[in-house]
Design a protein around this motif. Sequence first.
Motif, PDB file in Angstrom:
ATOM      1  N   GLN A  96       0.735  -1.036   0.179  1.00 59.99           N
ATOM      2  CA  GLN A  96      -0.029   0.072   0.240  1.00 59.99           C
ATOM      3  C   GLN A  96       0.805   1.207  -0.092  1.00 59.99           C
ATOM      4  O   GLN A  96       0.266   2.516  -0.068  1.00 59.99           O
ATOM      5  N   PHE A 126      -2.550   5.760  -0.899  1.00 54.88           N
ATOM      6  CA  PHE A 126      -1.187   5.237  -1.015  1.00 54.88           C
ATOM      7  C   PHE A 126      -0.152   6.175  -0.476  1.00 54.88           C
ATOM      8  O   PHE A 126      -0.401   7.538  -0.805  1.00 54.88           O
ATOM      9  N   ARG A 156       1.530   2.768  -5.643  1.00 59.44           N
ATOM     10  CA  ARG A 156       1.004   2.178  -6.637  1.00 59.44           C
ATOM     11  C   ARG A 156       0.933   3.150  -7.767  1.00 59.44           C
ATOM     12  O   ARG A 156       1.243   4.374  -7.857  1.00 59.44           O
TER      13      ARG A 156
END
Length: 606
Positions: A425, A540, A428
């Motif tokens: 996480q 993120f 991205r």
Amino acid sequence: MMEANPVVRGPDDWRAPAWVEQTGPAAHWLADGFIQHLTQWAQKASGSDSTDLPRDVVECARQLSLATSAGHVCLPLAQISESSEALAQALLNLGLATRDPEQTGAPLVLDAQHRLYLARYYSLEQRLARRIRAALNPAMLDREPSLETRAQAVESLAGWFGTQADDETHEQFKAARAALTERLVIISGGPGTGKTTTLVNLLAGLLQMNPALRIALTAPTGKAAARMLQALGERASALPAEIRERLPRQASTVHRLIGIRPQSARPAHHEHNPIPVDVVVVDEASMLDLSLAVQLLEAIPREASIILLGDKDQLAAVEAGSVFAELTQLRTALSQHIISFTRSFRFSQDSGIAHLADAVRAGDAEAALACLKTPSNDLRWIDASASSSSLQHEITDGFRPYLQALDTVRVGDASSIAGLDDALQRFRVLCTLRQGSTGVERTNQRISAWLLQQPSCQPRAQDPEPWYPGRVVMVTRNDASTGLFNGDMGIALRDAGGRLRVHFVQATDATNIRILPLERLPAHETAFALTVHKAQGSEFDRVLLILAEPTSPVLTRELIYTGVTRARTQVALMGSSESVTAAVNRPTLRYSGLADALMSASNPPR
């Protein structure tokens, strides 16, 4: 042979709207089928199998179908033809459209402003307007708290926010105070503007007035629901223990809350079988399309409170309608129910992300480019002309923490697997397209090729393609048999026997790892890179945002704003200055008649 992208073939006074370019071949095939349906309807109405639709009516039907595929709820006839009066009369004379849908089953509806609807969308819009109107004029209940009880709750709210009970300048306090008296509250704000803190305090205020209150937390996606619940837990520590313990302990998707079932056209909960709750909180409400919004609001009891949280500047729903953004614009009818947060507490005054987001939201392309050209710790611009090695460096650097966690993950250790998910996480890649050189599919292939060169990602002979350890997938369809929903993310890891299994970490309980064999997975796709639409509702630490070519019709102001604001700490934006300018100068416009419907809606019988 059917044309992949047919052009407008109507009279000279016809206009080719923007949605012709925004829709793909599938939408044009649907439009052709819709024209056939209307032709059959007209033939049945006239009693003649040889009845052909006039050329302008055929083109009108095509444009209405394409418009709904592009997210519009209706089609103003003046947008496609200078002869809108004649066109409206032709539709009425053929019996294809009606101005009184309760008296006829015509497939189309024309309102007084010459907006043309599919009958289903007109009905949905009217139902939504009636439900909102009912929330604005609720009946008094026997269990209404006394004025003294309410005043005590307001005093408590003021204390939690560190302000005075009569403070009219504190945005978060005003929103929470409104929730103590109104059945409908709409709160809009960007990332870091205090929506979650406000939600915690307003729920605490409601619970102080009524400790037995039944509260439901929901969001359009599982990820967004889980993130809301997690954020509530993190911000509730300052509340009194007796209130903190009564806060909701679970959140669900809207589909699960109202009981949408694949084989049923009607959810389990509806206006005649409402959800047994007193308060419903909907996070990421900008993702609600018209149909889902109607199903949700009608399933909420008339006496219950509705709290909608979202960001009016984000992307609208994929399906038809932009309900949340429209509601926030209805200041005249909903002024006391709408609160907009304007100050972000997440970013510092010199934050590049914040300045870029503000410029994009304001539609100032020149300011947006100036932000990108100004060096900043949290914002970097990679010009589209940069070499492929620059993109590869961004990807490998971003996913390095994930690869390091993958090297040390322990089979069967829930905390170790949760740590791997946490590392995922942190970064991205977000794309504006699915296909093409800058699209999700090509980018995921590039990332997978790099990972397959790493020792910890080596596949074995028994692994089916395209599987390998560390592959990240996103579920793309709700699946009741596995308990997985659209948007759920899983990681492929080997079990003790060396077989690949996909591990889904539950966001609300990291110790609960759902493990499925490959053959049990519902529809899914590789998800190191996501479209901006798919990333909505997620956040993120770092984001690499890759823009399409400036001629791409998907590039919009809302898309670039949503992509940039998915990042907590750092954004790298890759694209040309022309793409940035095109996106910022292209706001999303969706046609609807919700404002007029809301002004004229009357309350249905109770």
